[in-house]
Enzyme design. Structure first.
Site, PDB file in Angstrom:
ATOM      1  N   ASP A   1       0.795  -1.272  -0.170  1.00 36.55           N
ATOM      2  CA  ASP A   1       0.038   0.116   0.121  1.00 36.55           C
ATOM      3  C   ASP A   1       0.918   1.328   0.211  1.00 36.55           C
ATOM      4  O   ASP A   1       0.529   2.157   0.615  1.00 36.55           O
ATOM      5  CB  ASP A   1      -0.913  -0.037   1.051  1.00 36.55           C
ATOM      6  CG  ASP A   1      -1.929  -1.106   1.212  1.00 36.55           C
ATOM      7  OD1 ASP A   1      -2.195  -1.767   0.008  1.00 36.55           O
ATOM      8  OD2 ASP A   1      -2.213  -1.560   2.356  1.00 36.55           O
TER       9      ASP A   1
ATOM     10  N   LYS B   1       1.865   2.216  -5.081  1.00 34.98           N
ATOM     11  CA  LYS B   1       2.094   1.612  -6.296  1.00 34.98           C
ATOM     12  C   LYS B   1       1.269   1.948  -7.556  1.00 34.98           C
ATOM     13  O   LYS B   1       1.742   2.337  -8.545  1.00 34.98           O
ATOM     14  CB  LYS B   1       2.398   0.171  -6.237  1.00 34.98           C
ATOM     15  CG  LYS B   1       3.401  -0.264  -5.139  1.00 34.98           C
ATOM     16  CD  LYS B   1       3.584  -1.870  -4.955  1.00 34.98           C
ATOM     17  CE  LYS B   1       2.366  -2.341  -4.285  1.00 34.98           C
ATOM     18  NZ  LYS B   1       2.114  -2.005  -2.894  1.00 34.98           N
TER      19      LYS B   1
HETATM   20  P1  GDP Z   1      -0.886   0.566  -3.434  1.00 32.21           P
HETATM   21  O1  GDP Z   1      -1.347  -0.821  -3.059  1.00 32.21           O
HETATM   22  O2  GDP Z   1       0.610   0.559  -3.264  1.00 32.21           O
HETATM   23  O3  GDP Z   1      -1.152   0.607  -4.808  1.00 32.21           O
HETATM   24  O4  GDP Z   1      -1.450   1.445  -2.602  1.00 32.21           O
HETATM   25  P2  GDP Z   1      -3.121   1.569  -2.130  1.00 32.21           P
HETATM   26  O5  GDP Z   1      -3.775   2.099  -3.448  1.00 32.21           O
HETATM   27  O6  GDP Z   1      -3.510   0.428  -1.380  1.00 32.21           O
HETATM   28  O7  GDP Z   1      -3.072   2.640  -0.985  1.00 32.21           O
HETATM   29  C1  GDP Z   1      -2.279   3.935  -1.362  1.00 32.21           C
HETATM   30  C2  GDP Z   1      -3.454   4.829  -1.033  1.00 32.21           C
HETATM   31  O8  GDP Z   1      -3.115   6.164  -0.845  1.00 32.21           O
HETATM   32  C3  GDP Z   1      -4.472   5.038  -2.020  1.00 32.21           C
HETATM   33  O9  GDP Z   1      -5.718   5.504  -1.304  1.00 32.21           O
HETATM   34  C4  GDP Z   1      -4.096   6.054  -2.855  1.00 32.21           C
HETATM   35  O10 GDP Z   1      -5.037   6.939  -3.577  1.00 32.21           O
HETATM   36  C5  GDP Z   1      -3.410   7.215  -1.682  1.00 32.21           C
HETATM   37  N1  GDP Z   1      -2.199   7.798  -2.065  1.00 32.21           N
HETATM   38  C6  GDP Z   1      -1.214   7.644  -3.057  1.00 32.21           C
HETATM   39  N2  GDP Z   1      -0.341   8.611  -3.162  1.00 32.21           N
HETATM   40  C7  GDP Z   1      -0.667   9.520  -2.256  1.00 32.21           C
HETATM   41  C8  GDP Z   1      -0.021  10.725  -1.918  1.00 32.21           C
HETATM   42  O11 GDP Z   1       0.995  11.190  -2.193  1.00 32.21           O
HETATM   43  N3  GDP Z   1      -0.718  11.216  -0.565  1.00 32.21           N
HETATM   44  C9  GDP Z   1      -1.805  11.031  -0.259  1.00 32.21           C
HETATM   45  N4  GDP Z   1      -2.520  11.715   0.566  1.00 32.21           N
HETATM   46  N5  GDP Z   1      -2.509   9.687  -0.697  1.00 32.21           N
HETATM   47  C10 GDP Z   1      -1.731   9.009  -1.606  1.00 32.21           C
HETATM   48  P1  IMO Z   2      -0.862  -4.027  -2.242  1.00 29.72           P
HETATM   49  O1  IMO Z   2      -0.288  -4.606  -3.539  1.00 29.72           O
HETATM   50  C1  IMO Z   2      -1.115  -4.523   2.076  1.00 29.72           C
HETATM   51  C2  IMO Z   2      -1.022  -8.689   3.671  1.00 29.72           C
HETATM   52  C3  IMO Z   2      -2.289  -9.169   4.390  1.00 29.72           C
HETATM   53  C4  IMO Z   2      -1.732 -10.145   5.516  1.00 29.72           C
HETATM   54  C5  IMO Z   2      -0.494 -10.829   4.560  1.00 29.72           C
HETATM   55  C6  IMO Z   2      -1.151 -12.268   3.738  1.00 29.72           C
HETATM   56  O2  IMO Z   2      -2.354  -3.555  -2.394  1.00 29.72           O
HETATM   57  O3  IMO Z   2       0.056  -3.276  -1.644  1.00 29.72           O
HETATM   58  P2  IMO Z   2      -2.487 -12.879   1.794  1.00 29.72           P
HETATM   59  O4  IMO Z   2      -3.897 -12.298   1.330  1.00 29.72           O
HETATM   60  O5  IMO Z   2      -1.381 -12.565   0.813  1.00 29.72           O
HETATM   61  O6  IMO Z   2      -2.549 -13.985   2.227  1.00 29.72           O
HETATM   62  O7  IMO Z   2      -2.240 -11.816   3.231  1.00 29.72           O
HETATM   63  O8  IMO Z   2      -0.108  -9.971   3.589  1.00 29.72           O
HETATM   64  N1  IMO Z   2      -1.248  -8.181   2.394  1.00 29.72           N
HETATM   65  C7  IMO Z   2      -1.159  -6.804   1.921  1.00 29.72           C
HETATM   66  N2  IMO Z   2      -1.090  -5.686   2.755  1.00 29.72           N
HETATM   67  N3  IMO Z   2      -0.900  -4.612   0.670  1.00 29.72           N
HETATM   68  C8  IMO Z   2      -1.377  -5.587  -0.136  1.00 29.72           C
HETATM   69  O9  IMO Z   2      -1.231  -5.603  -1.304  1.00 29.72           O
HETATM   70  C9  IMO Z   2      -1.284  -7.030   0.484  1.00 29.72           C
HETATM   71  N4  IMO Z   2      -1.568  -8.090   0.071  1.00 29.72           N
HETATM   72  C10 IMO Z   2      -1.406  -8.851   1.158  1.00 29.72           C
HETATM   73  O10 IMO Z   2      -3.003  -7.925   4.949  1.00 29.72           O
HETATM   74  O11 IMO Z   2      -1.309  -9.345   6.448  1.00 29.72           O
HETATM   75 MG    MG Z   3      -2.902  -1.659  -1.777  1.00 30.83          MG
END
Ligand code: GDP
Ligand code: IMO
Ligand code: MG
Length: 418
Positions: free
Chosen positions: A13, A16
């Protein structure tokens, strides 16, 4: 040409999805090479927010080819839902999205096994997203799995054989389940049939020979890697850069830039150690301002300060060439910003992650003044407050890798190239 790899340096998270969307105009092809619908990658543009689970984050940019390669585990039900919502936005996918025949399929019973296994673990559960990731990779390495290419063979017989194996296994658990999802699974298989299913390792290497530029999008983060993460609180794939080689069939020498993404602080969702976690009001404040709730499960994310011990470990494992710092704006109102630079374990200082997860790890912090400035409207690095420049300089000095992008909000436009 080489493949540039973009991956998360923390527990997932890191942002990416947003960064891949920002970088896509510079590439011809975007791939997803590991993980599955446990990923939730968020993109925001034109006041529209979209979360992708299986599909590469290049899909919103016109005329870019997106490829799901062999290292991914694909859930036809989630895939069908994603395709429906993208088609509703008028995006034509059948030409621009290819799928590896060697990608493994997540069956409804994989998801049930995931849930049964987690329930049986009780207090010590992993905190899995319950998307069936672990059981599907277990079947892959156990040589029992079903792959996308199997849908052109005697698929129903293979499906029934694997399902009945799973039903035997489920007898080991005291777990109630039903197979209502089966119908949707087969509907999802029909959706997959509409797409170009290929040996993506040949295609990716051919594209490289044709001088096409490729960006590989990691899922999860380095500290969730099956080998190097905080085992067993990890996911079931290699999330490190090497995973891009096995996950798409490229030689290590074909890897070019390695973009490492980290949040300006830290988050983790699910169980497992998190040395710099804040269990106080400050942690709550990071969660509120950063809207730190899971993109896939909606669970509150645990929050804490940036951890350089963990970050340096991730840099070592991945060979990162460029850093990208995200969610910088979330720190806009903090008086003081802390960064963990070492751990104290039983009174001994160390800069290494301990093997023993039960160890009583106390982070040693360096404090810096906050910038107390709203960054979200800034569009040039000249406008950065001096304290933010100080923060970036400090990180570059500690990490020996340049920070090339600073993200200052969720929108595609809220990014500064350094
Ligand atoms: P990913 O799994 O790595 O793609 O990340 P996620 O989408 O799960 O979580 C990142 C969250 O932060 C999302 O809600 C994005 O919209 C938000 N986000 C990404 N970059 C920024 C930033 O620079 N500032 C803020 N406030 N939010 C961001
Ligand atoms: P993105 O790509 C954050 C975490 C789960 C759990 C552990 C194992 O959005 O960054 P799984 O479902 O793989 O068996 O879960 O890994 N987890 C993540 N946490 N972002 C993710 O993906 C995750 N994918 C799995 O919360 O702790
Ligand atoms: Mg994510």
């Amino acid at each position: 040409m080489q493949v540039d790899v973009l991956l998360g340096l923390q527990w997932g998270d890191e942002g990416k999805g947003k960064i891949v969307d920002v970088l896509t105009p510079r590439y011809d092809v975007i791939t997803r090479f590991q993980g599955g619908p446990n990923a939730g990658h968020t993109l925001e543009f034109n006041n529209h927010k979209h979360i992708l689970h299986n599909i590469p984050s290049g899909i919103f940019r016109k005329d870019k080819l997106n490829i799901i390669t062999n290292g991914v585990v694909l859930d036809p039900v989630v895939f069908m839902r994603e395709i429906d919502s993208l088609e509703a936005m008028g995006i034509d996918l059948t030409k621009n999205l290819w799928i590896s025949k060697k990608a493994h399929l997540i069956l409804p019973t994989h998801r049930i096994l995931d849930a049964a296994s987690e329930a049986a673990k009780g207090e010590s559960k992993i905190g899995s997203t319950l998307k069936g990731i672990g059981p599907t990779y277990m079947d892959k390495t156990g040589r029992n799995g079903l792959r996308v290419g199997d849908i052109d063979l005697d698929f129903t017989a293979r499906y029934e054989a694997l399902k009945s194996k799973h039903q035997q296994l489920l007898k080991l658990y005291d777990f109630e389940y039903n197979l209502e999802e089966e119908e949707k699974f087969f509907a999802g298989i029909e959706v997959i049939r509409k797409f170009n299913r290929v040996d993506t390792e040949y295609e990716v290497n051919r594209l490289l020979e044709e001088n096409k530029s490729i960006l590989a999008e990691g899922a999860q983060g380095t500290l969730l890697d099956i080998d190097f993460g905080s085992y067993p609180f990890v996911t079931s794939s290699n999330t490190v850069c090497a995973g891009a080689c096995t996950g798409m069939g490229i030689a290590p020498s074909s890897v070019g830039e390695v973009y490492g993404i980290f949040k300006a602080y830290c988050t983790r969702v699910g169980g497992g150690p998190f040395p710099s976690e804040l269990l106080d009001d400050e942690g709550e404040r990071l969660r509120d301002i950063g809207k730190e709730f899971g993109s896939t499960t909606g669970r509150p994310r645990r929050c804490g300060w940036l951890d350089l011990v963990a970050l340096k470990y991730s840099l070592m494992l991945n060979g990162v060439t460029q850093l990208i710092m995200t969610k910088t704006d979330v720190l806009d109102t903090f008086e003081t910003i802390k960064v963990a630079t070492a751990y104290s374990i039983d009174g001994e200082l160390t800069d290494q992650l301990p093997y023993d997860l039960e160890a009583d790890v106390k982070p040693v912090y360096t404090e810096m003044p906050g910038w107390k400035t709203d960054l979200t409207g800034i569009r040039s690095r000249d406008q950065f407050p001096s304290e933010l420049n100080g923060y970036i300089r400090f990180l570059e000095k500690e990490l020996h890798v340049p920070v090339k992008f600073v993200s200052i909000g969720p929108d595609r436009e809220q990014i500064i190239e350094m």
